[in-house]
Design a protein around this motif. Structure first.
Motif, PDB file in Angstrom:
ATOM      1  N   PHE A 169       0.801  -1.219   0.000  1.00  0.00           N
ATOM      2  CA  PHE A 169       0.000   0.000   0.000  1.00  0.00           C
ATOM      3  C   PHE A 169       0.841   1.280   0.000  1.00  0.00           C
ATOM      4  O   PHE A 169       0.583   2.203  -0.761  1.00  0.00           O
ATOM      5  CB  PHE A 169      -0.932   0.027   1.211  1.00  0.00           C
ATOM      6  N   GLU A 170       1.869   1.318   0.888  1.00  0.00           N
ATOM      7  CA  GLU A 170       2.607   2.587   1.040  1.00  0.00           C
ATOM      8  C   GLU A 170       3.287   2.965  -0.269  1.00  0.00           C
ATOM      9  O   GLU A 170       3.337   4.135  -0.658  1.00  0.00           O
ATOM     10  CB  GLU A 170       3.709   2.493   2.111  1.00  0.00           C
TER      11      GLU A 170
ATOM     12  N   SER B 112      -7.680  -2.963   5.193  1.00  0.00           N
ATOM     13  CA  SER B 112      -6.900  -4.103   4.690  1.00  0.00           C
ATOM     14  C   SER B 112      -7.620  -4.875   3.585  1.00  0.00           C
ATOM     15  O   SER B 112      -7.673  -6.099   3.595  1.00  0.00           O
ATOM     16  CB  SER B 112      -6.577  -5.093   5.818  1.00  0.00           C
ATOM     17  N   ILE B 113      -8.163  -4.134   2.653  1.00  0.00           N
ATOM     18  CA  ILE B 113      -8.829  -4.786   1.516  1.00  0.00           C
ATOM     19  C   ILE B 113      -7.924  -4.664   0.288  1.00  0.00           C
ATOM     20  O   ILE B 113      -7.528  -3.554  -0.074  1.00  0.00           O
ATOM     21  CB  ILE B 113     -10.188  -4.124   1.242  1.00  0.00           C
ATOM     22  N   PRO B 114      -7.562  -5.771  -0.331  1.00  0.00           N
ATOM     23  CA  PRO B 114      -6.684  -5.680  -1.492  1.00  0.00           C
ATOM     24  C   PRO B 114      -7.340  -4.900  -2.643  1.00  0.00           C
ATOM     25  O   PRO B 114      -8.541  -5.002  -2.858  1.00  0.00           O
ATOM     26  CB  PRO B 114      -6.471  -7.141  -1.926  1.00  0.00           C
ATOM     27  N   VAL B 115      -6.520  -4.111  -3.309  1.00  0.00           N
ATOM     28  CA  VAL B 115      -6.986  -3.374  -4.485  1.00  0.00           C
ATOM     29  C   VAL B 115      -6.297  -3.988  -5.698  1.00  0.00           C
ATOM     30  O   VAL B 115      -5.068  -4.116  -5.716  1.00  0.00           O
ATOM     31  CB  VAL B 115      -6.616  -1.881  -4.377  1.00  0.00           C
TER      32      VAL B 115
ATOM     33  N   ALA C 280      -1.645  -4.950   1.896  1.00  0.00           N
ATOM     34  CA  ALA C 280      -0.837  -4.614   3.066  1.00  0.00           C
ATOM     35  C   ALA C 280       0.314  -5.592   3.223  1.00  0.00           C
ATOM     36  O   ALA C 280       1.437  -5.212   3.542  1.00  0.00           O
ATOM     37  CB  ALA C 280      -1.717  -4.635   4.313  1.00  0.00           C
ATOM     38  N   VAL C 281       0.033  -6.847   3.027  1.00  0.00           N
ATOM     39  CA  VAL C 281       1.067  -7.867   3.167  1.00  0.00           C
ATOM     40  C   VAL C 281       1.145  -8.624   1.843  1.00  0.00           C
ATOM     41  O   VAL C 281       0.716  -8.128   0.828  1.00  0.00           O
ATOM     42  CB  VAL C 281       0.739  -8.826   4.338  1.00  0.00           C
ATOM     43  N   GLY C 282       1.722  -9.811   1.880  1.00  0.00           N
ATOM     44  CA  GLY C 282       1.829 -10.557   0.633  1.00  0.00           C
ATOM     45  C   GLY C 282       3.130 -10.232  -0.038  1.00  0.00           C
ATOM     46  O   GLY C 282       3.950  -9.495   0.515  1.00  0.00           O
ATOM     47  N   PRO C 283       3.342 -10.776  -1.230  1.00  0.00           N
ATOM     48  CA  PRO C 283       4.644 -10.647  -1.867  1.00  0.00           C
ATOM     49  C   PRO C 283       5.035  -9.178  -2.027  1.00  0.00           C
ATOM     50  O   PRO C 283       4.234  -8.365  -2.492  1.00  0.00           O
ATOM     51  CB  PRO C 283       4.460 -11.323  -3.225  1.00  0.00           C
ATOM     52  N   ALA C 284       6.229  -8.841  -1.609  1.00  0.00           N
ATOM     53  CA  ALA C 284       6.719  -7.484  -1.817  1.00  0.00           C
ATOM     54  C   ALA C 284       7.372  -7.450  -3.191  1.00  0.00           C
ATOM     55  O   ALA C 284       7.637  -8.475  -3.799  1.00  0.00           O
ATOM     56  CB  ALA C 284       7.725  -7.111  -0.753  1.00  0.00           C
TER      57      ALA C 284
END
Ligand code: ASP
Ligand code: MG
Length: 440
Positions: free
Chosen positions: A241-242, A267-270, A287-291
């Motif tokens: 997100f950031e 925290s809802i994926p877009v 928010a999380v998941g693969p960077a």
């Protein structure tokens, strides 16, 4: 529940709306969906133009109404489907013409017609194509806002109303909901701001606790650079997100800066997807998941900025100089992006030149003032920028090699984003050079 938002280019005409039908049909077969739509491409601009012309003395509702009527006709809608809205719009423009002024409130009201018309046309078309659908003005689904025209936001507590309203919708029918618009408790029409339909979609997704918000646009998700400038721009599969928020702010044409905030908070994926290539996985922002593994995610820019420099002639070493400068800017509502300082001066960029000009007399009391226009903030954005040694040097070197003069540089400790200020006419060479060095 998934919220699917389609932008103006996705619903530009019959050919595009047929693609949207295919996407929504497939999504609705897999679970509950709520569609948020923009106005057809160009309609909001045409409405704003008609409103401004009306205030300036010429009453010309024809052009925009004919354009909307033609799109509805090409979709086989009944000729009188939008008659009520057309009449209301004519009355409104006549009112603006009569009083000869366009308040922010009237401008919001006029602008709102684009989405109100498009959702009716789209739902009507879907229904006749065998996908049961109903059009809704988002305010009838609980989207009640404050009265900040042009930047309205829903009132605290609206979420429960939205959930109740959406729960009560008939099962097995797809709601097609207006983006961009809202209404106050008193029933006054508002808008969340230009390009704000994405924000409507993420706000609704957050309020409804949706599994995902999908932003359907005309690029393969978020790209490493503006594809209209860089042909070799490529898709970014995952972002946090950031990182996406920085990118949105620094001019990615795909996402509006405030769009991500509600999704971030809930925290809802877009997911950003391409209406013209629905099979492409696009970009997932979460928010999380693969960077993103690469040191740099994207190159973005924001043009037409002004650079203000205040040099403190008398106050060398004096305490409070920066506070005075920022105090003057705050009083005149100047929002500042990039800031650099030396011992005796401060340079900063701002977009709102009119506000900046109002602040000048106050600033002149603080030192020597210079304003330069036609500047661009060029930003290299990346989650891993802070931890990859030497990237900053390589970036500046690549820009210098392209013959572009960098007038300011800003990089904060731990930042996701290295910003440079260049001249507007240097955008293409600078972005090309950076993209080649970083991605090609
Ligand atoms: N139709 C509005 C605009 O053009 C909102 C949007 O498209 O997101 O600004
Ligand atoms: Mg848009």
């Amino acid at each position: 529940m998934r919220v699917l938002k389609f932008g103006g280019s996705s619903v530009a005409d019959r050919a595009q709306i047929e693609k949207v039908l295919g996407i929504v049909r497939a999504a609705a077969a897999r679970g509950r969906v709520l569609v948020v739509s923009s106005a057809h491409k160009g309609i909001t601009d045409a409405l704003v133009r008609a409103a401004e012309r009306a205030a300036a003395g010429s009453y010309e509702p024809r052009a925009v109404i004919e354009r909307q009527h033609a799109i509805a006709g090409s979709l086989g809608c009944r000729a009188d489907l939008l008659d009520g809205l057309f009449a209301e719009l004519r009355d409104l423009l006549r009112g603006v013409h009569l009083v000869g002024e366009l308040s922010p409130r009237s401008l919001d009201y006029v602008s709102s017609f684009g989405e109100r018309m498009s959702v009716r046309v789209i739902a009507d078309f879907f229904e006749r194509e065998g996908l049961p659908a109903d059009a809704y003005d988002v305010w009838d689904l609980g989207f009640v806002t404050d009265a900040v025209h042009g930047a309205a936001r829903p009132l605290p507590g609206w979420e429960a109303r939205a959930r109740a309203a959406v729960d009560a919708l008939p099962a097995g029918r797809v709601p097609i909901v207006t983006g961009f618009v809202g209404k106050t408790e008193q029933g006054v029409v508002t808008t969340v701001g230009r390009n704000g339909s994405d924000l409507t979609a993420t706000l609704l997704a957050a309020a409804l606790g949706a599994d995902e918000a999908q932003i359907w646009t005309d690029t393969d998700g978020v790209m490493t650079a503006d594809p209209s400038v860089i042909a070799a721009a490529r898709n970014i599969p995952h972002m946090r997100f950031e990182e996406a928020a920085e990118l949105a702010y620094f001019g990615s044409r795909v996402l509006h800066p405030s769009t991500l905030l509600p999704a971030m908070a809930a925290s809802i994926p877009v997911r950003v997807l391409n209406t013209n290539r629905p099979e492409h996985p696009g970009t997932v922002i979460q928010a999380v998941g693969p960077a993103n593994p690469s040191p740099v995610t994207s190159v973005a820019y924001k043009e037409s900025q002004a650079v203000l420099t205040v040099t403190a002639t008398r106050m060398f070493g004096a305490v409070g100089f920066l506070a005075d400068v920022f105090g003057a800017l705050a009083r005149h509502g100047v929002s500042v992006d990039v800031v650099t300082t030396s011992e005796v001066s401060v340079s900063l960029t701002a977009h709102d030149v009119a506000a900046l000009e109002r602040a000048l007399p106050d600033l002149e009391g603080l030192g020597r003032v210079r304003v330069e226009r036609g500047r661009t903030i060029l930003a290299v954005v990346g989650q891993n920028l802070a931890v990859s040694a030497g990237t900053g040097a390589r970036v500046l070197h690549a820009v210098a090699e392209a013959g572009v003069n960098v007038e300011m540089v800003s990089y904060a400790s731990g930042s996701l984003n290295l910003q440079m200020v260049i001249r507007d006419e240097d955008i293409r060479p600078a972005v090309s050079a950076l993209h080649r060095m970083l991605f090609e």
